[in-house]
Design a protein around this motif. Structure first.
Motif, mmCIF file in Angstrom:
data_model
loop_
_atom_site.group_PDB
_atom_site.id
_atom_site.type_symbol
_atom_site.label_atom_id
_atom_site.label_comp_id
_atom_site.label_asym_id
_atom_site.label_seq_id
_atom_site.Cartn_x
_atom_site.Cartn_y
_atom_site.Cartn_z
ATOM 1 N N GLY A 123 0.802 -1.216 0.000
ATOM 2 C CA GLY A 123 0.000 0.000 0.000
ATOM 3 C C GLY A 123 0.836 1.267 0.000
ATOM 4 O O GLY A 123 0.508 2.242 0.679
ATOM 5 N N TRP A 180 -1.692 4.452 -1.034
ATOM 6 C CA TRP A 180 -2.898 3.833 -0.502
ATOM 7 C C TRP A 180 -4.058 3.911 -1.482
ATOM 8 O O TRP A 180 -4.864 2.970 -1.590
ATOM 9 C CB TRP A 180 -3.280 4.470 0.838
ATOM 10 N N SER A 236 -3.862 1.035 -4.174
ATOM 11 C CA SER A 236 -4.174 -0.291 -3.616
ATOM 12 C C SER A 236 -5.656 -0.406 -3.300
ATOM 13 O O SER A 236 -6.294 -1.429 -3.580
ATOM 14 C CB SER A 236 -3.340 -0.542 -2.354
ATOM 15 N N CYS A 237 -6.216 0.662 -2.720
ATOM 16 C CA CYS A 237 -7.634 0.665 -2.378
ATOM 17 C C CYS A 237 -8.488 0.622 -3.645
ATOM 18 O O CYS A 237 -9.517 -0.078 -3.696
ATOM 19 C CB CYS A 237 -7.943 1.905 -1.549
#
Length: 388
Positions: free
Chosen positions: A145, A148, A151-152
């Motif tokens: 991540g 972030w 990845s999210c």
């Protein structure tokens, strides 16, 4: 699929698409950069980095400049919510993102992470704190991540078809209940106490997604220019007011003294209102600009290059150190703007070079490898399921 078609899809569409939302995305990536520049100004990155320039942002203060810096820090939440809302609005009525496109995104993230690893290691001549961890995390950027949002977003793409299945099979009352409960738990409650109901960014995104789905399908007030201006002003006033109130309380009570950034959350209803109202305002406009669409297609790369963890730790802190020892903090807001504009321009330039060179190699590699990968996976799946 031809390489040319893959490139067009990976860039988010051709340069002939409508430009209003693309312009909003450019604004979003710029305000994210502003927020990150301010974040670096207020962060001590530890050993082997400079910290003489740091302005503590989260503490209550009587200094107007520091308060403005705190407000600028909240730009990141606005920009991130703009990007997600721009995506979510169209994903509600869209088929699942092709697996090949998700793999292309993962490979781009990996390629840029490795490029930045080599660049920073070369620049620092290997003088990196936690060298082994940096190497491993840079080789597995999605898993760790490192960015972030990416990845999210990949995880959200995987669950998105099932969310749409729920939306399509829900009547108005059912969808309203889903949106209301999710919003109450993961937008309102989480905004005040971040640990309630096991919240995470992706769960908050899902709550926002159901809320947008209901508003898009069953309301008309979001199409009103007047209503969106009112929503925008409410969001701006609400966010500013709660920061100023927290600052005032922090000057009176110790428990609030270090909470100026407490409200900088994905779940912030005020930041969501700002982002959603801006999206509704911009989607009313209709114009085309090849330049705007071209720059907008670089948003992913701009985010990955300027937001690389190693670059942030060692290069951004070094830049603030150089600015501080030469000019001090007398005109810090002007330097935040200059720093942000230069970083944005350099990120655009590097992203253009990447898109025209290494990105094409990534797509070519994927075009050749994907059929084999798909075939191997299907055979493995059939074996596990006992299907011949």
């Amino acid at each position: 699929m031809s390489n040319g078609m893959t490139l067009k899809n990976s860039a988010g569409g051709g340069i002939n698409r409508e430009s209003s939302i693309e312009l909003l995305k450019i604004i979003a990536i710029f305000v994210i950069i502003v927020s990150h520049v301010v974040q670096a100004l207020g962060t001590d990155y530890g050993s082997n980095t400079y910290n003489d320039y740091i302005i503590v942002l989260e503490n209550s203060t009587t200094d107007t400049t520091t308060l403005i810096l705190n407000l600028l820090r909240y730009f990141g939440g606005i920009g991130n919510n703009i990007f997600f809302i721009c995506t979510a609005w169209f994903m509600i009525d869209r088929e699942p993102r092709p697996k090949k496109k998700i793999l292309s995104l993962i490979l781009d993230v990996w390629a840029i992470s490795v490029i930045m690893l080599i660049f920073v290691f070369s620049l620092r001549k290997g003088d990196i704190d936690g060298k082994l961890y940096c190497i491993i995390s840079s080789l597995f950027p999605v898993t760790f991540g490192n960015n972030w949002y990416i990845s999210c977003y990949i995880l959200f793409c995987l669950v998105h078809p099932y969310l749409n299945l729920i939306i399509r099979n829900s009547d108005r009352r059912s969808l309203f209940r889903i949106a209301a409960v999710m919003s109450a738990l993961y937008i309102i409650a989480n905004y005040f106490i971040h640990t309630l109901f096991f919240a995470s960014r992706i769960i908050i995104w899902i709550a926002i997604y159901f809320l947008i789905a209901y508003l898009k399908r069953y309301t008309t007030f979001i199409n009103s220019y007047k209503n969106n201006i009112l929503m925008l002003l409410t969001g701006l006033l609400g966010n500013t007011s709660i920061i100023l109130l927290t600052n005032y309380l922090g000057l009176k009570f110790d428990m609030f003294s270090d909470k100026l950034l407490y409200w900088h959350q994905t779940s912030s209803p005020f930041l969501i209102m700002i982002a959603f109202s801006l999206f509704n305002i911009f989607r009313r406009f209709s114009f085309k600009s090849a330049l705007i669409n071209r720059i907008s297609s670089l948003s992913l790369y701009i985010y990955l290059f300027h937001g690389n963890a190693l670059l942030i730790t060692y290069c951004r802190s070094a830049m603030w150190h150089e600015i501080y020892i030469r000019f001090g903090h007398d005109h810090i807001l002007i330097w935040v703007l200059i720093y942000s504009v230069v970083l944005f321009a350099l990120s655009v330039l590097v992203s253009m070079i990447y898109q025209k060179t290494i990105h094409k190699f990534v797509l070519l590699t994927l075009d050749r490898a994907y059929p084999v990968m798909d075939k191997v996976y299907l055979k493995a799946e059939s074996f596990v399921l006992g299907i011949k």
